[in-house]
Motif scaffolding. Structure first.
Motif, PDB file in Angstrom:
ATOM      1  N   VAL A  93       0.918  -1.224   0.020  1.00 45.88           N
ATOM      2  CA  VAL A  93       0.095  -0.008  -0.055  1.00 45.88           C
ATOM      3  C   VAL A  93       0.930   1.247  -0.002  1.00 45.88           C
ATOM      4  O   VAL A  93       1.840   1.344   0.664  1.00 45.88           O
ATOM      5  CB  VAL A  93      -0.804   0.008   1.307  1.00 45.88           C
ATOM      6  CG1 VAL A  93      -1.732   1.307   1.264  1.00 45.88           C
ATOM      7  CG2 VAL A  93      -1.815  -1.088   1.406  1.00 45.88           C
ATOM      8  N   ARG A  94       0.728   2.281  -0.879  1.00 47.84           N
ATOM      9  CA  ARG A  94       1.273   3.405  -1.120  1.00 47.84           C
ATOM     10  C   ARG A  94       0.493   4.722  -0.727  1.00 47.84           C
ATOM     11  O   ARG A  94      -0.616   4.875  -1.356  1.00 47.84           O
ATOM     12  CB  ARG A  94       2.274   3.395  -2.099  1.00 47.84           C
ATOM     13  CG  ARG A  94       2.818   2.317  -2.570  1.00 47.84           C
ATOM     14  CD  ARG A  94       3.467   2.391  -4.156  1.00 47.84           C
ATOM     15  NE  ARG A  94       4.031   1.308  -4.388  1.00 47.84           N
ATOM     16  CZ  ARG A  94       5.386   0.878  -4.083  1.00 47.84           C
ATOM     17  NH1 ARG A  94       6.017   1.804  -3.557  1.00 47.84           N
ATOM     18  NH2 ARG A  94       5.858  -0.127  -4.426  1.00 47.84           N
ATOM     19  N   ASN A  95       0.792   5.592   0.270  1.00 47.77           N
ATOM     20  CA  ASN A  95       0.127   6.654   0.569  1.00 47.77           C
ATOM     21  C   ASN A  95       0.775   7.788  -0.162  1.00 47.77           C
ATOM     22  O   ASN A  95       0.466   8.712  -0.377  1.00 47.77           O
ATOM     23  CB  ASN A  95      -0.350   6.857   2.018  1.00 47.77           C
ATOM     24  CG  ASN A  95      -0.907   5.982   2.313  1.00 47.77           C
ATOM     25  OD1 ASN A  95      -2.178   5.652   1.947  1.00 47.77           O
ATOM     26  ND2 ASN A  95      -0.662   5.180   3.586  1.00 47.77           N
ATOM     27  N   GLY A  99      10.518   4.599  -3.025  1.00 42.29           N
ATOM     28  CA  GLY A  99      11.123   3.132  -3.459  1.00 42.29           C
ATOM     29  C   GLY A  99      10.909   2.797  -4.886  1.00 42.29           C
ATOM     30  O   GLY A  99      11.157   3.478  -5.554  1.00 42.29           O
ATOM     31  N   SER A 100      10.424   1.407  -4.914  1.00 41.93           N
ATOM     32  CA  SER A 100      10.509   0.990  -6.414  1.00 41.93           C
ATOM     33  C   SER A 100       9.609   1.864  -7.211  1.00 41.93           C
ATOM     34  O   SER A 100       9.521   1.897  -8.393  1.00 41.93           O
ATOM     35  CB  SER A 100      10.246  -0.641  -6.224  1.00 41.93           C
ATOM     36  OG  SER A 100       8.701  -0.563  -6.096  1.00 41.93           O
ATOM     37  N   MET A 101       8.290   2.538  -6.596  1.00 48.89           N
ATOM     38  CA  MET A 101       7.496   3.023  -7.629  1.00 48.89           C
ATOM     39  C   MET A 101       7.983   4.415  -7.971  1.00 48.89           C
ATOM     40  O   MET A 101       7.836   4.610  -9.068  1.00 48.89           O
ATOM     41  CB  MET A 101       6.101   3.496  -6.748  1.00 48.89           C
ATOM     42  CG  MET A 101       5.343   4.176  -7.457  1.00 48.89           C
ATOM     43  SD  MET A 101       3.550   4.431  -6.546  1.00 48.89           S
ATOM     44  CE  MET A 101       2.943   5.323  -7.834  1.00 48.89           C
ATOM     45  N   PHE A 176       3.695   0.601   2.852  1.00 42.11           N
ATOM     46  CA  PHE A 176       3.939  -0.749   3.641  1.00 42.11           C
ATOM     47  C   PHE A 176       3.751  -1.999   2.924  1.00 42.11           C
ATOM     48  O   PHE A 176       2.882  -1.749   1.811  1.00 42.11           O
ATOM     49  CB  PHE A 176       3.425  -0.690   5.168  1.00 42.11           C
ATOM     50  CG  PHE A 176       1.910  -0.681   4.867  1.00 42.11           C
ATOM     51  CD1 PHE A 176       0.942   0.464   4.800  1.00 42.11           C
ATOM     52  CD2 PHE A 176       1.083  -1.934   5.087  1.00 42.11           C
ATOM     53  CE1 PHE A 176      -0.326   0.498   4.778  1.00 42.11           C
ATOM     54  CE2 PHE A 176      -0.337  -2.003   4.944  1.00 42.11           C
ATOM     55  CZ  PHE A 176      -1.131  -0.819   4.731  1.00 42.11           C
ATOM     56  N   LYS A 177       3.917  -3.156   3.421  1.00 44.02           N
ATOM     57  CA  LYS A 177       3.757  -4.268   2.903  1.00 44.02           C
ATOM     58  C   LYS A 177       2.885  -5.271   3.972  1.00 44.02           C
ATOM     59  O   LYS A 177       3.722  -5.278   5.030  1.00 44.02           O
ATOM     60  CB  LYS A 177       4.928  -4.926   2.439  1.00 44.02           C
ATOM     61  CG  LYS A 177       5.014  -6.314   1.671  1.00 44.02           C
ATOM     62  CD  LYS A 177       4.996  -7.700   2.469  1.00 44.02           C
ATOM     63  CE  LYS A 177       6.412  -7.541   3.419  1.00 44.02           C
ATOM     64  NZ  LYS A 177       6.510  -9.098   3.964  1.00 44.02           N
ATOM     65  N   ILE A 178       1.899  -5.860   3.582  1.00 41.70           N
ATOM     66  CA  ILE A 178       1.392  -6.948   4.550  1.00 41.70           C
ATOM     67  C   ILE A 178       1.337  -8.130   3.885  1.00 41.70           C
ATOM     68  O   ILE A 178       1.192  -8.186   2.509  1.00 41.70           O
ATOM     69  CB  ILE A 178       0.142  -6.530   5.203  1.00 41.70           C
ATOM     70  CG1 ILE A 178      -0.775  -6.163   4.249  1.00 41.70           C
ATOM     71  CG2 ILE A 178       0.432  -5.499   6.028  1.00 41.70           C
ATOM     72  CD1 ILE A 178      -2.350  -6.097   4.857  1.00 41.70           C
ATOM     73  N   PHE A 215      19.037   1.119   6.696  1.00 42.57           N
ATOM     74  CA  PHE A 215      19.766  -0.016   6.281  1.00 42.57           C
ATOM     75  C   PHE A 215      20.052  -0.226   4.762  1.00 42.57           C
ATOM     76  O   PHE A 215      21.234  -0.315   4.337  1.00 42.57           O
ATOM     77  CB  PHE A 215      19.133  -1.306   6.743  1.00 42.57           C
ATOM     78  CG  PHE A 215      19.741  -2.592   6.540  1.00 42.57           C
ATOM     79  CD1 PHE A 215      21.087  -3.058   6.770  1.00 42.57           C
ATOM     80  CD2 PHE A 215      19.153  -3.435   5.457  1.00 42.57           C
ATOM     81  CE1 PHE A 215      21.802  -4.137   6.365  1.00 42.57           C
ATOM     82  CE2 PHE A 215      19.591  -4.748   4.811  1.00 42.57           C
ATOM     83  CZ  PHE A 215      21.011  -4.987   5.340  1.00 42.57           C
ATOM     84  N   ARG A 216      19.014  -0.021   4.112  1.00 39.70           N
ATOM     85  CA  ARG A 216      19.160  -0.071   2.542  1.00 39.70           C
ATOM     86  C   ARG A 216      20.060   0.841   1.819  1.00 39.70           C
ATOM     87  O   ARG A 216      20.812   0.546   1.057  1.00 39.70           O
ATOM     88  CB  ARG A 216      17.668  -0.103   1.936  1.00 39.70           C
ATOM     89  CG  ARG A 216      16.614  -1.143   2.117  1.00 39.70           C
ATOM     90  CD  ARG A 216      15.304  -0.659   1.252  1.00 39.70           C
ATOM     91  NE  ARG A 216      14.299  -1.630   1.340  1.00 39.70           N
ATOM     92  CZ  ARG A 216      13.418  -1.317   2.413  1.00 39.70           C
ATOM     93  NH1 ARG A 216      13.312   0.127   2.517  1.00 39.70           N
ATOM     94  NH2 ARG A 216      12.265  -2.141   2.637  1.00 39.70           N
ATOM     95  N   ARG A 217      19.908   2.135   2.330  1.00 45.90           N
ATOM     96  CA  ARG A 217      20.605   3.047   2.038  1.00 45.90           C
ATOM     97  C   ARG A 217      21.825   3.608   2.703  1.00 45.90           C
ATOM     98  O   ARG A 217      22.527   4.838   2.347  1.00 45.90           O
ATOM     99  CB  ARG A 217      19.805   4.316   1.558  1.00 45.90           C
ATOM    100  CG  ARG A 217      18.648   4.161   1.016  1.00 45.90           C
ATOM    101  CD  ARG A 217      17.267   5.197   0.759  1.00 45.90           C
ATOM    102  NE  ARG A 217      16.170   4.593  -0.167  1.00 45.90           N
ATOM    103  CZ  ARG A 217      15.159   5.474  -0.415  1.00 45.90           C
ATOM    104  NH1 ARG A 217      15.194   6.880  -0.152  1.00 45.90           N
ATOM    105  NH2 ARG A 217      14.126   4.847  -0.974  1.00 45.90           N
TER     106      ARG A 217
HETATM  107  N1  UDP Z   1       8.361  -4.230   1.494  1.00 50.23           N
HETATM  108  C1  UDP Z   1       8.342  -5.231   2.169  1.00 50.23           C
HETATM  109  N2  UDP Z   1       9.147  -6.291   1.665  1.00 50.23           N
HETATM  110  C2  UDP Z   1       9.371  -6.517   0.436  1.00 50.23           C
HETATM  111  C3  UDP Z   1       9.270  -5.442  -0.336  1.00 50.23           C
HETATM  112  C4  UDP Z   1       8.646  -4.067   0.000  1.00 50.23           C
HETATM  113  O1  UDP Z   1       8.274  -5.019   3.384  1.00 50.23           O
HETATM  114  O2  UDP Z   1       9.949  -7.640   0.036  1.00 50.23           O
HETATM  115  C5  UDP Z   1       7.950  -2.991   1.621  1.00 50.23           C
HETATM  116  C6  UDP Z   1       9.050  -1.846   1.753  1.00 50.23           C
HETATM  117  O3  UDP Z   1       9.475  -1.753   3.135  1.00 50.23           O
HETATM  118  C7  UDP Z   1       8.281  -0.746   1.724  1.00 50.23           C
HETATM  119  C8  UDP Z   1       6.915  -1.065   0.585  1.00 50.23           C
HETATM  120  O4  UDP Z   1       6.787  -2.165   0.955  1.00 50.23           O
HETATM  121  O5  UDP Z   1       7.469  -0.141   2.943  1.00 50.23           O
HETATM  122  C9  UDP Z   1       7.030  -0.832  -0.674  1.00 50.23           C
HETATM  123  O6  UDP Z   1       8.262  -1.339  -1.255  1.00 50.23           O
HETATM  124  P1  UDP Z   1       8.731  -0.958  -2.607  1.00 50.23           P
HETATM  125  O7  UDP Z   1       8.082  -1.660  -3.453  1.00 50.23           O
HETATM  126  O8  UDP Z   1       8.861   0.545  -2.791  1.00 50.23           O
HETATM  127  O9  UDP Z   1      10.051  -1.923  -2.574  1.00 50.23           O
HETATM  128  P2  UDP Z   1      11.659  -1.531  -1.979  1.00 50.23           P
HETATM  129  O10 UDP Z   1      11.829  -0.096  -2.459  1.00 50.23           O
HETATM  130  O11 UDP Z   1      11.614  -1.712  -0.626  1.00 50.23           O
HETATM  131  O12 UDP Z   1      12.430  -2.561  -2.821  1.00 50.23           O
END
Ligand code: UDP
Length: 239
Positions: A93-95, A99-101, A176-178, A215-217
């Protein structure tokens, strides 16, 4: 409750059988991975903090009518949950855009979306959890159209409750991701975890990132950010 053999080990958690067929113990590890496990690391107290944070969030959601797998926190790094079959779809879900979007669409990170954006990703490590649509999910047998409808409705409700909770903490819930699972009687419930590992959380005043992007960055102060979330969360749920 007696803990038995390990059933599964993932990137950030282990799952153990118990003496009850429909209950398992989840143990949170300090290990962290990002970018489809290409980046690996571990940081102090991550397991303990995510277990504590996810516990408070699941308790808050349950109190507000969300069905979850959560039963109880057992100790610093363990919780008891209902055994479910995880539906192999990540509900993202994106508000705000991040990130990837932001990368995929060439949109600046931090833009607020006028609508709630739902992404569906197919949980398949070998493929890097690709973005799919509802028809792909039905084709793959991951869920039916009716189940998807129920899953989106549940995810939307969770988003609204989380926005309100994080707002009390002076935090923007960016995305976030669920993960959802099915109990033995076929009921769809919230499973897995909700923590700074699975959410993007920005301080409202400073826009400081208080989540796994540290951590990622390689932004530093990773443990401190998770501690800050736990601290604010405790105050929010107790107020
Ligand atoms: N996310 C996650 N697990 C995954 C992929 C994404 O928990 O395997 C979460 C991530 O932390 C963020 C949201 O989902 O809050 C959207 O992530 P995105 O698709 O932008 O991917 P990312 O940039 O994390 O690779």
């Amino acid at each position: 409750m007696e803990k038995k053999e390990m059933l599964y080990e993932g990137k950030a958690k282990q799952v153990f059988a118990t003496d009850k067929a429909d209950e398992v113990v989840v143990r949170y590890k300090d290990d962290a991975t990002a970018f489809n496990a290409q980046k690996r690391g571990s940081f102090a107290r991550k397991g303990e903090l995510n277990n504590a944070i996810s516990t408070l969030i699941f308790e808050y959601l349950a109190k507000n009518g969300i069905p979850t797998h959560f039963i109880e926190k057992l100790g610093d790094i363990e919780q008891l949950v209902k055994k479910v079959d995880i539906i192999p779809l990540e509900m993202v879900v994106r508000n705000y855009v991040a990130g990837s979007m932001a990368q995929r669409l060439g949109v600046e990170e931090g833009l607020k979306s006028p609508v709630t954006i739902f992404d569906l990703c197919y949980k398949k490590d070998e493929l890097g959890d690709p973005l799919i649509n509802d028809h792909h999910a039905v084709f793959l047998g991951a869920a039916s159209y009716d189940e998807l409808k129920e899953m989106y409705a549940l995810t939307d409700k969770i988003n609204q409750l989380l926005i309100a909770l994080f707002d009390k903490m002076n935090i923007i819930l960016v995305d976030f991701k669920i993960e959802l699972g099915k109990t033995s009687d076929g009921k769809i419930v919230l499973a897995d975890e909700i923590s700074p590992d699975t959410c993007r959380l920005w301080d409202k005043d400073t826009m400081k990132k208080l989540d796994k992007d540290r951590f990622r960055r390689d932004l530093g102060e990773v443990t401190e950010a998770y501690e800050e979330i736990y601290d604010r969360l405790q105050k929010a749920v107790n107020s």
